[in-house]
Design a protein around this motif. Structure first.
Motif, PDB file in Angstrom:
ATOM      1  N   ASP A  18       8.809  -8.900 -40.188  1.00 42.93           N
ATOM      2  CA  ASP A  18       9.266  -8.980 -38.961  1.00 42.93           C
ATOM      3  C   ASP A  18       9.375 -10.282 -38.466  1.00 42.93           C
ATOM      4  OD1 ASP A  18      10.659  -8.175 -36.652  1.00 42.93           O
ATOM      5  OD2 ASP A  18       9.021  -7.791 -35.724  1.00 42.93           O
ATOM      6  N   ALA A  19      10.672 -10.734 -38.100  1.00 46.67           N
ATOM      7  CA  ALA A  19      10.982 -12.035 -37.333  1.00 46.67           C
ATOM      8  C   ALA A  19      10.011 -13.323 -37.781  1.00 46.67           C
ATOM      9  CB  ALA A  19      10.957 -11.669 -36.058  1.00 46.67           C
ATOM     10  N   ALA A  20       9.504 -14.093 -36.711  1.00 46.39           N
ATOM     11  CA  ALA A  20       9.239 -15.211 -36.776  1.00 46.39           C
ATOM     12  C   ALA A  20       7.707 -15.535 -37.475  1.00 46.39           C
ATOM     13  CB  ALA A  20       8.845 -16.034 -35.602  1.00 46.39           C
ATOM     14  N   SER A  21       7.084 -14.181 -37.636  1.00 46.29           N
ATOM     15  CA  SER A  21       5.671 -14.288 -38.271  1.00 46.29           C
ATOM     16  C   SER A  21       5.720 -14.750 -39.613  1.00 46.29           C
ATOM     17  CB  SER A  21       4.874 -12.832 -38.396  1.00 46.29           C
ATOM     18  OG  SER A  21       5.823 -12.011 -38.950  1.00 46.29           O
ATOM     19  N   VAL A  35      15.432 -25.147 -44.313  1.00 48.64           N
ATOM     20  CA  VAL A  35      14.437 -24.088 -44.279  1.00 48.64           C
ATOM     21  C   VAL A  35      14.777 -23.237 -45.413  1.00 48.64           C
ATOM     22  CG1 VAL A  35      13.364 -22.290 -43.098  1.00 48.64           C
ATOM     23  CG2 VAL A  35      14.081 -24.058 -41.780  1.00 48.64           C
ATOM     24  N   ASP A  36      13.702 -23.089 -46.209  1.00 51.55           N
ATOM     25  CA  ASP A  36      13.733 -22.230 -47.463  1.00 51.55           C
ATOM     26  C   ASP A  36      12.749 -21.022 -47.229  1.00 51.55           C
ATOM     27  OD1 ASP A  36      13.756 -21.218 -50.014  1.00 51.55           O
ATOM     28  OD2 ASP A  36      13.353 -22.986 -51.170  1.00 51.55           O
ATOM     29  N   CYS A  37      13.671 -19.950 -47.448  1.00 49.14           N
ATOM     30  CA  CYS A  37      13.026 -18.617 -47.271  1.00 49.14           C
ATOM     31  C   CYS A  37      13.347 -17.804 -48.541  1.00 49.14           C
ATOM     32  CB  CYS A  37      13.245 -17.944 -46.119  1.00 49.14           C
ATOM     33  SG  CYS A  37      12.471 -18.561 -44.485  1.00 49.14           S
ATOM     34  N   SER A  38      13.748 -18.303 -49.424  1.00 46.71           N
ATOM     35  CA  SER A  38      14.138 -17.508 -50.655  1.00 46.71           C
ATOM     36  C   SER A  38      12.956 -17.010 -51.482  1.00 46.71           C
ATOM     37  CB  SER A  38      14.785 -18.611 -51.824  1.00 46.71           C
ATOM     38  OG  SER A  38      13.987 -19.604 -51.856  1.00 46.71           O
ATOM     39  N   PRO A  46      14.483 -13.252 -40.420  1.00 46.81           N
ATOM     40  CA  PRO A  46      13.367 -13.720 -39.708  1.00 46.81           C
ATOM     41  C   PRO A  46      14.200 -14.466 -38.353  1.00 46.81           C
ATOM     42  CG  PRO A  46      13.223 -14.793 -41.510  1.00 46.81           C
ATOM     43  CD  PRO A  46      14.142 -13.742 -41.833  1.00 46.81           C
ATOM     44  N   ALA A  47      13.255 -14.492 -37.361  1.00 46.74           N
ATOM     45  CA  ALA A  47      13.395 -15.132 -36.324  1.00 46.74           C
ATOM     46  C   ALA A  47      12.632 -16.367 -35.941  1.00 46.74           C
ATOM     47  CB  ALA A  47      13.596 -14.414 -34.844  1.00 46.74           C
ATOM     48  N   GLY A  48      12.841 -17.265 -35.009  1.00 45.14           N
ATOM     49  CA  GLY A  48      11.930 -18.306 -34.862  1.00 45.14           C
ATOM     50  C   GLY A  48      12.052 -19.466 -35.805  1.00 45.14           C
ATOM     51  N   PHE A  49      13.265 -19.719 -36.396  1.00 43.84           N
ATOM     52  CA  PHE A  49      13.827 -20.998 -36.984  1.00 43.84           C
ATOM     53  C   PHE A  49      13.998 -22.033 -36.056  1.00 43.84           C
ATOM     54  CE2 PHE A  49      15.709 -17.524 -39.812  1.00 43.84           C
ATOM     55  CZ  PHE A  49      14.807 -17.724 -40.673  1.00 43.84           C
ATOM     56  N   PRO A  50      13.803 -23.308 -36.490  1.00 42.23           N
ATOM     57  CA  PRO A  50      13.981 -24.596 -35.707  1.00 42.23           C
ATOM     58  C   PRO A  50      15.317 -24.548 -35.475  1.00 42.23           C
ATOM     59  CG  PRO A  50      12.545 -25.076 -37.630  1.00 42.23           C
ATOM     60  CD  PRO A  50      13.126 -23.716 -37.752  1.00 42.23           C
ATOM     61  N   ARG A  51      15.727 -24.734 -33.997  1.00 40.10           N
ATOM     62  CA  ARG A  51      17.151 -25.051 -33.648  1.00 40.10           C
ATOM     63  C   ARG A  51      17.922 -26.234 -34.358  1.00 40.10           C
ATOM     64  NH1 ARG A  51      18.828 -22.476 -29.167  1.00 40.10           N
ATOM     65  NH2 ARG A  51      20.430 -23.899 -28.751  1.00 40.10           N
ATOM     66  N   SER A  69      22.791 -11.080 -33.351  1.00 40.45           N
ATOM     67  CA  SER A  69      21.649 -12.145 -32.882  1.00 40.45           C
ATOM     68  C   SER A  69      20.694 -12.674 -33.801  1.00 40.45           C
ATOM     69  CB  SER A  69      20.906 -11.453 -31.738  1.00 40.45           C
ATOM     70  OG  SER A  69      20.174 -10.469 -32.051  1.00 40.45           O
ATOM     71  N   ASP A  70      20.807 -12.178 -35.163  1.00 41.85           N
ATOM     72  CA  ASP A  70      20.005 -12.937 -36.151  1.00 41.85           C
ATOM     73  C   ASP A  70      19.972 -14.444 -36.254  1.00 41.85           C
ATOM     74  OD1 ASP A  70      18.990 -10.624 -36.410  1.00 41.85           O
ATOM     75  OD2 ASP A  70      19.970 -10.335 -38.359  1.00 41.85           O
ATOM     76  N   LEU A  71      21.305 -14.811 -36.172  1.00 39.93           N
ATOM     77  CA  LEU A  71      21.411 -16.573 -36.378  1.00 39.93           C
ATOM     78  C   LEU A  71      21.907 -16.932 -35.241  1.00 39.93           C
ATOM     79  CD1 LEU A  71      23.433 -15.956 -39.586  1.00 39.93           C
ATOM     80  CD2 LEU A  71      21.005 -16.475 -39.241  1.00 39.93           C
ATOM     81  N   SER A  72      21.701 -16.487 -33.956  1.00 38.26           N
ATOM     82  CA  SER A  72      22.112 -17.081 -32.708  1.00 38.26           C
ATOM     83  C   SER A  72      21.312 -18.264 -32.240  1.00 38.26           C
ATOM     84  CB  SER A  72      21.937 -15.957 -31.577  1.00 38.26           C
ATOM     85  OG  SER A  72      20.703 -15.524 -31.548  1.00 38.26           O
ATOM     86  N   GLY A  73      20.084 -18.433 -32.692  1.00 44.23           N
ATOM     87  CA  GLY A  73      19.424 -19.612 -32.217  1.00 44.23           C
ATOM     88  C   GLY A  73      19.684 -20.799 -33.238  1.00 44.23           C
ATOM     89  N   LEU A  74      20.708 -20.795 -34.005  1.00 45.94           N
ATOM     90  CA  LEU A  74      21.037 -21.975 -35.023  1.00 45.94           C
ATOM     91  C   LEU A  74      22.372 -22.615 -34.834  1.00 45.94           C
ATOM     92  CD1 LEU A  74      19.515 -20.133 -38.176  1.00 45.94           C
ATOM     93  CD2 LEU A  74      18.371 -21.717 -36.600  1.00 45.94           C
ATOM     94  N   PRO A  75      22.859 -23.263 -33.902  1.00 43.52           N
ATOM     95  CA  PRO A  75      23.987 -23.861 -33.385  1.00 43.52           C
ATOM     96  C   PRO A  75      24.362 -24.838 -34.405  1.00 43.52           C
ATOM     97  CG  PRO A  75      22.455 -24.676 -31.905  1.00 43.52           C
ATOM     98  CD  PRO A  75      21.692 -23.584 -32.634  1.00 43.52           C
ATOM     99  N   ARG A  76      23.521 -25.552 -34.903  1.00 48.01           N
ATOM    100  CA  ARG A  76      23.587 -26.480 -35.919  1.00 48.01           C
ATOM    101  C   ARG A  76      23.799 -26.351 -37.464  1.00 48.01           C
ATOM    102  NH1 ARG A  76      19.806 -31.413 -33.905  1.00 48.01           N
ATOM    103  NH2 ARG A  76      21.137 -32.678 -35.686  1.00 48.01           N
ATOM    104  N   LEU A  77      23.712 -24.882 -37.770  1.00 47.65           N
ATOM    105  CA  LEU A  77      23.576 -24.440 -38.975  1.00 47.65           C
ATOM    106  C   LEU A  77      25.240 -24.735 -39.825  1.00 47.65           C
ATOM    107  CD1 LEU A  77      21.946 -22.937 -40.847  1.00 47.65           C
ATOM    108  CD2 LEU A  77      23.142 -20.889 -40.445  1.00 47.65           C
TER     109      LEU A  77
END
Length: 879
Positions: A18-21, A35-38, A46-51, A69-77
């Motif tokens: 779950d999310a940021a853990s 960020v590599d989560c492969s 997951p959530a909690g990625f650096p903005r 909302s899964d990618l809502s915190g990544l405006p610079r992606l």
């Protein structure tokens, strides 16, 4: 307690789903904005990625959906990789917060329809991969037409059975660099004109026509109607070999494509013959057959058309397991108009003689990564004259060739050849020099088994030479002096142990000698390379010395580019500098500046010499040396004359002019007037005229049994008396101290004696002396004691001259005395002053004094005194 730890671990693992853990537990790797989560088995985003994240890799997981909302915190992606998941649903606002997204990869997921509206916010999207999904139709939504920046699009999957008009109409105004379409072997229907409106420069198709080969001509006609320049087929025939009689590629003649590639799939001689025959006269200039499965048909015909007008700039045959593809029609004529031929990983090991004659216009041949040996590539029975007249590059790396001589003989008649690549072969030493028929300019020999003898086979005309990773231990400087054109030399990864002295390469500009075994390098190592501008010498076991420091300083000051500086330049010696970077090694100026060190040494030596001179002058060392020289010379002359015999005198008397009256009136009268008389030597009567004074002193002391010192204050002040004291001291070095008799005329402090005669001063403490009594009643006892010390009067040579009366002295000292040194502060301290009436009390640290002498006895010799040498007669020297 162990059970509690297991429970905590399981809880952490479950929470990671779950999310940021996941980020908290370090399963995702964060590097800057990436960020590599492969490959960590995520089932949701997951959530909690650096903005500030710009690249997010979620590939190779088990994600099934991307929510709003899964990618809502990544405006610079900008880059999002979701390939190789199980995504079947995309939220309508899944990418609404990512307007800067440029690359989206959804390859190999489970999407069941084209995600048109979901992509609408991505106006900057450049690359989009939606292929290998589960949607049954390839029809694109109108939203694709609004992706104006899109340049690379991949769509399709194995469930697409039909391609119909209007499927790709939103792309009619989108200029694509590459369009990839996959249907696999499931395509059953193609409506003419479906692909005719594309505006792509390159098209990659993964369409197998095994079940319906008749679809291919229609597809090709539509594609060739577009501005297409490059076409790539993947698995055109995936399961079966084409055995039909219809020519499927007739439209190739009128196409405008210049690059044609067949990747994988099954080929036989018939299919290949159709393709090549239609390429003759077409616009195609680059043909690639890669990883195809070639096999001859069971009923192969020998009546295949002769392909002799195939004009290609480049023909590439790569990773083909059957080398029969090279002569599919039993001839090599299809090579005769090819300018560049690449045959890699085809496993052929033999080149027939006729093949060389067919390659008339070829400029480059790359037959690397095969199984060629020099005995099969060069055949003595073949005629190579007149073949390969235009060949410039010959690349035969990664084969089994072991002889440079065979290659030189093979290429001897190829006049334009300038480049040879023999890397990754078995080339070793050369038994005798080889003559090359043309000026080879570029020779690549890295990864071989070279020795210093291999240089005899190298052409002297090369300007580029690569001998890297070839096991070289030594270089051959004489070869380099002949290589006048050599400008680039690569020697990386060898075992070179030293840089040759005077290594001269006059035209060299680039030298790579990193990864070898030498440790010594200095300013003169590359001095004979005046044009050198770039040097790579890292990863060597450097001895960090002044020469290395000076070389680095001079190189950087002169503008020489040191590649991989400073990271790859590490000290290995001495032990205290191991693992220190050469850039951090900074010895002192005095340590490395030879001129400065020499100047300091000279200055220090001069100071020491001046100091020693001052000390010698202060403490009269020259006087000691002169006196010692006179003693040695006198004894040497005496030894040459070899005059031995009894002593001439009983006593030699040393006295001052102030005591001369007492000596004449009392001492001589008492000693020479007795019966038998004592023979006494005094300087004013018995010295031989015309001889050196020092010789007279030494010889008469040597010719006397005793030396009487008449001690008084005037004696201490007399230079000649002190001179005689010195020679008595030298005489005592070889004789017992009992030969010296001290007569005190008045109380004298031992400190007043010259400090250089410390042994005679100590004599006053260790030997009984006689005092001249002022009372007449005590004087007979004095004379008795003196005679007792002198011994019997008849123990001297009978031929000694008789004493004659002396006139009174006319002046105090008849001869000018030599200058004597002043007492040295380094001499041992003198004993306390002597009392005129009693002997000094011995110190507890002094040696025990002998018993006082009685008037009637002579003291016995001390067992500690050295034996007396034979007396030396005074030598006769010319005046």
């Amino acid at each position: 307690m162990p059970g509690r730890g297991v429970v905590a671990w399981v809880a952490a693992l479950l929470s990671c789903l779950d999310a940021a853990s996941c980020l908290a537990h370090g399963r995702c790797q964060t590097t800057g904005t990436r960020v590599d989560c492969s490959g960590i088995r995520l089932e949701r985003v997951p959530a909690g990625f650096p903005r500030h994240t710009e690249t997010l890799d979620l590939s190779y997981n088990r994600i099934t959906a991307v929510g709003d909302s899964d990618l809502s915190g990544l405006p610079r992606l900008r880059v999002l990789k979701l390939n190789y998941n199980n995504i079947s649903r995309l939220g309508e606002a899944a990418f609404a917060s990512n307007p800067l997204l440029e690359e989206l990869d959804l390859f190999n997921n489970s999407l069941r329809c084209m995600p048109g509206p979901v992509l609408a916010p991505l106006r900057r999207l450049v690359r989009l991969d939606l292929s290998n999904n589960l949607y049954p139709s390839a029809r694109l939504d109108a939203a694709f037409g609004r992706l104006s920046h899109l340049r690379d699009l991949s769509i399709g999957g194995d469930l697409i059975h039909a391609l119909q008009l209007g499927d790709f109409s939103p792309l009619n105004i989108t200029p694509l660099d590459r369009f990839a379409l996959k249907t696999g072997s499931s395509l059953r229907e193609y409506e003419a004109g479906t692909l005719s409106k594309l505006r792509a420069r390159s098209v990659w198709t993964d369409i197998a026509v095994d079940h319906n080969p008749g679809l291919l001509p229609s597809i090709l006609r539509d594609l060739f109607a577009t501005p297409l320049t490059s076409l790539r087929f993947r698995k055109l025939f995936e399961f079966t070999y084409y055995t039909g009689g219809e020519d499927l590629f007739t439209s190739l003649r009128q196409s405008g494509i210049t690059n044609l590639t067949f990747f994988r799939g099954k080929f036989n001689e018939h299919l290949l013959s159709f393709i090549l025959e239609n390429l003759q006269g077409s616009a195609v200039r680059k043909l690639t057959l890669e990883a195809i499965d070639f096999a001859r048909s069971p009923n192969a015909s020998s009546n295949l058309p002769d392909i002799n007008r195939l004009q290609l700039d480049s023909l590439t045959l790569r990773e083909i397991s059957n080398p029969d593809v090279l002569r599919f029609n039993q001839r090599f004529t299809w090579f005769n108009l090819v300018r560049s031929l690449v045959i890699n990983l085809v496993n052929f090991n033999y080149v027939p003689c006729g093949a060389w004659r067919e390659m008339k216009v070829m400029r480059t041949i790359d037959i690397s990564k095969n199984r060629l040996e020099e005995g099969f590539i060069y055949n003595r029975r073949c005629q190579y004259a007149g073949t390969m007249q235009n060949l410039e590059e010959f690349l035969i790396g990664t084969n089994l060739i072991s002889s440079l001589r065979a290659i030189a003989l093979l290429t001897a008649e190829w006049p334009r050849l300038r480049t040879i690549d023999l890397s990754h072969n078995l080339v070793g030493s050369c038994e005798s020099p080889v003559s090359w028929g043309q000026p080879i300019a570029r020779l690549v020999l890295h990864h071989n088994a070279l020795t210093d003898a291999s240089f005899a086979c190298l052409p002297h005309t090369v300007s580029y030479l690569d001998l890297s990773h070839s096991g070289l231990e030594r270089l051959e400087p004489r070869w380099f002096t002949l290589a006048s054109n050599l400008s680039t030399l690569l020697l990386s990864g060898n075992r070179i142990k030293f840089i040759p002295s005077g290594w001269a390469v006059p035209s060299l500009r680039t030298l790579q000698i990193d990864g070898n075994s030498f440790g010594a390098i200095g300013p003169g190592s590359f001095r004979s390379m005046p044009r050198l501008v770039a040097l790579g010498a890292g990863n060597n076991p450097y001895h960090c010395t002044c020469d290395l420091h000076r070389f680095v300083s001079e190189s950087r000051a002169s503008g020489l580019l040191l590649r991989d500086w400073p990271a790859d330049y590490i000290c290995y010696h001495p032990a205290e500098l191991v693992d220190t970077r050469v850039a951090d090694y900074s010895p002192g100026r005095l340590q490395c500046d030879v001129g400065l060190a020499l100047a300091v040494s000279v200055a220090v030596t001069a100071v020491v010499a001046v100091g020693a001179t001052v000390l010698c002058w202060r403490y009269d060392l020259p006087w000691y040396l002169r006196a010692t020289w006179q003693v040695v010379r006198s004894r040497y002359r005496a030894a040459e004359e070899d005059q031995t015999g009894p002593r001439a005198y009983h006593a030699f008397v040393s006295y001052s002019w102030a005591d001369a009256d007492w000596v004449r009136d009392e001492l001589l009268k008492r000693l020479e007037g007795c019966e038998p008389p004592y023979r006494v030597c005094i300087h004013e009567r018995d010295f031989t005229p015309g001889r050196w004074i020092i010789d007279n002193i030494i010889d008469n002391m040597e010719g006397s049994r005793k030396v009487l010192f008449v001690l008084s204050r005037s004696f201490v002040d007399s230079e000649w008396c002190n001179y005689e004291l010195y020679f008595a001291h030298q005489r005592a070095l070889g004789r017992s101290l009992r030969d010296a008799v001290l007569l005190l005329m008045e109380p004298i402090c031992p400190r007043s004696l010259p400090s250089r005669f410390c042994r005679l001063r100590r004599l006053l403490d260790s030997k009984t002396y006689l005092e001249w009594p002022a009372e007449p009643s005590r004087q007979p006892f004095f004379w008795a004691q003196l005679k007792n010390l002198l011994g019997k009067a008849d123990a001297v040579a009978p031929e000694a001259p008789l004493p004659v009366p002396l006139p009174p002295p006319s002046h105090p000292d008849p001869l000018p005395p030599p200058s004597l040194p002043s007492p040295s502060p380094l001499d041992p301290p003198s004993p306390a002053p002597l009392s005129p009436t009693s002997l000094p009390s011995p110190s507890p640290l002094d040696p025990p004094s002998p018993a006082p002498l009685s008037p009637l006895s002579v003291p016995s010799p001390s067992p500690l005194d050295p034996p007396s040498p034979a007396p030396l007669s005074p030598p006769s020297l010319p005046s």
